[in-house]
Structure formats: C-alpha cells, structure tokens
Design an enzyme around this catalytic site. Structure first.
Site, PDB file in Angstrom:
ATOM      1  N   GLY A 236     -12.485  77.018 111.288  1.00  0.00           N
ATOM      2  CA  GLY A 236     -13.615  76.215 111.744  1.00  0.00           C
ATOM      3  C   GLY A 236     -14.098  76.702 113.097  1.00  0.00           C
ATOM      4  N   CYS A 237     -14.605  75.793 113.895  1.00  0.00           N
ATOM      5  CA  CYS A 237     -15.126  76.140 115.216  1.00  0.00           C
ATOM      6  C   CYS A 237     -14.056  76.851 116.029  1.00  0.00           C
ATOM      7  CB  CYS A 237     -15.584  74.877 115.940  1.00  0.00           C
ATOM      8  SG  CYS A 237     -16.154  75.171 117.622  1.00  0.00           S
ATOM      9  N   PHE A 238     -14.362  78.034 116.516  1.00  0.00           N
ATOM     10  CA  PHE A 238     -13.335  78.850 117.161  1.00  0.00           C
ATOM     11  C   PHE A 238     -12.910  78.372 118.537  1.00  0.00           C
ATOM     12  CE2 PHE A 238     -16.792  82.432 117.737  1.00  0.00           C
ATOM     13  CZ  PHE A 238     -17.567  81.623 118.561  1.00  0.00           C
TER      14      PHE A 238
ATOM     15  N   CYS B 247     -17.012  70.955 119.584  1.00  0.00           N
ATOM     16  CA  CYS B 247     -17.432  72.280 119.131  1.00  0.00           C
ATOM     17  C   CYS B 247     -18.920  72.348 118.825  1.00  0.00           C
ATOM     18  CB  CYS B 247     -16.641  72.688 117.880  1.00  0.00           C
ATOM     19  SG  CYS B 247     -14.937  73.091 118.261  1.00  0.00           S
TER      20      CYS B 247
END
Length: 154
Positions: free
Chosen positions: A12-14, A152
């Site tokens: 997902g969002c890094f 994020c």
C-alpha cells in the site's frame, strides 16, 4: 565490514511501510520507490495513474546477522492486509498491491513458504515477483512520516 542484503516489499502507501521497517533492529536503511512496471524512471504522478504497472514499494537494506529475511516477511505480513487485491485502506489501484519482490532464490522460497502458510487460513492476494529495477521516489516522499507525520493521503 558488515554484510548487508536487500529486501523489497509493497504494502500500500509506501510512507507507513518505510516508517515501520525503519523501526526494526537490524534494518540499516529503507527508501521508498517504484518497482514492477514498464516505464523507466517513473514519477509519482505517472504511477498514480495506475497505468505504469509499478507498485509503491520500500527497498530495505538489512543486516542478516541481526534480522532474518523471514522476520522481515513476518513484519511485512503483519503491517498490512494481505487479503486485499490492489488496495490498502482508502488507496485503490495496482500501485497499492501487496507484493514481495524477491532478490534471489532463497528469498523467493521463503516468501512462497510464508504465503502458503498464511493461505491455509485465508485467501492471500500478495503477489510474488522477481525484483526488477527499483526507481527511488522523489525526495519529498523519503522518510515522509519522520518529516511530516500524518496519513498517506496527499
């Protein structure tokens, strides 16, 4: 001189993934970027279109004498929902897929075994992909949580 290895994960969002891995004893460095797509040197804006094939990912450099790859896999699977296909929370698209990008046969085998183990109790959407060129994300994404905190979503 210490020996280090690389591991690459998409969950997902890094931003949060990077922040979580940076807390692990034995992780020497972590950076966010893009992997698994067809465009060289993609930008965040390109990856967000969900048309390049890249995943937002984190490349982890670790000391295998201090933390095993298997331990990193366990942390990876605990930090996100591996049953979600092409999404994590509010983030939707293949760029947010759950994936392990393996760097050698030992990593492939360990990740395949972990996925198989987890699949006994639930459907796992995590893909297992060979490591491809990793394109470092723009500087404003690096250590985002440390710099700004927050969610994020930008």
């Amino acid at each position: 001189m210490a020996t280090s290895e690389k591991a690459t994960f998409a969950a997902g969002c890094f931003w949060g993934v990077e922040a979580d891995f940076r807390k692990v004893d034995g992780v020497l460095d972590a950076q966010v970027g893009y992997i698994g797509g067809s465009v060289e040197r993609p930008t965040y804006q390109q990856v967000c279109t969900d048309s390049t094939g890249h995943a937002e990912a984190v490349e982890v450099v670790f000391d295998p004498k201090r933390v095993s790859y298997e331990r990193l896999l366990a942390i990876f699977f605990a930090m996100h929902d591996p049953t979600q296909k092409n999404r994590q929370g509010p983030d939707v698209g293949s760029q947010y897929r759950s994936a392990v990008f393996y760097h050698d046969e030992a990593q492939r085998s360990a990740a395949a075994a972990k996925i198989s183990e987890l699949s006994k109790s639930r459907a796992i959407a995590t893909t297992l992909e060979p490591a491809a060129p990793f394109w470092r994300a723009e500087e404003y994404h690096q250590q985002y949580h440390a710099k700004h905190g927050g969610s994020c979503n930008i």
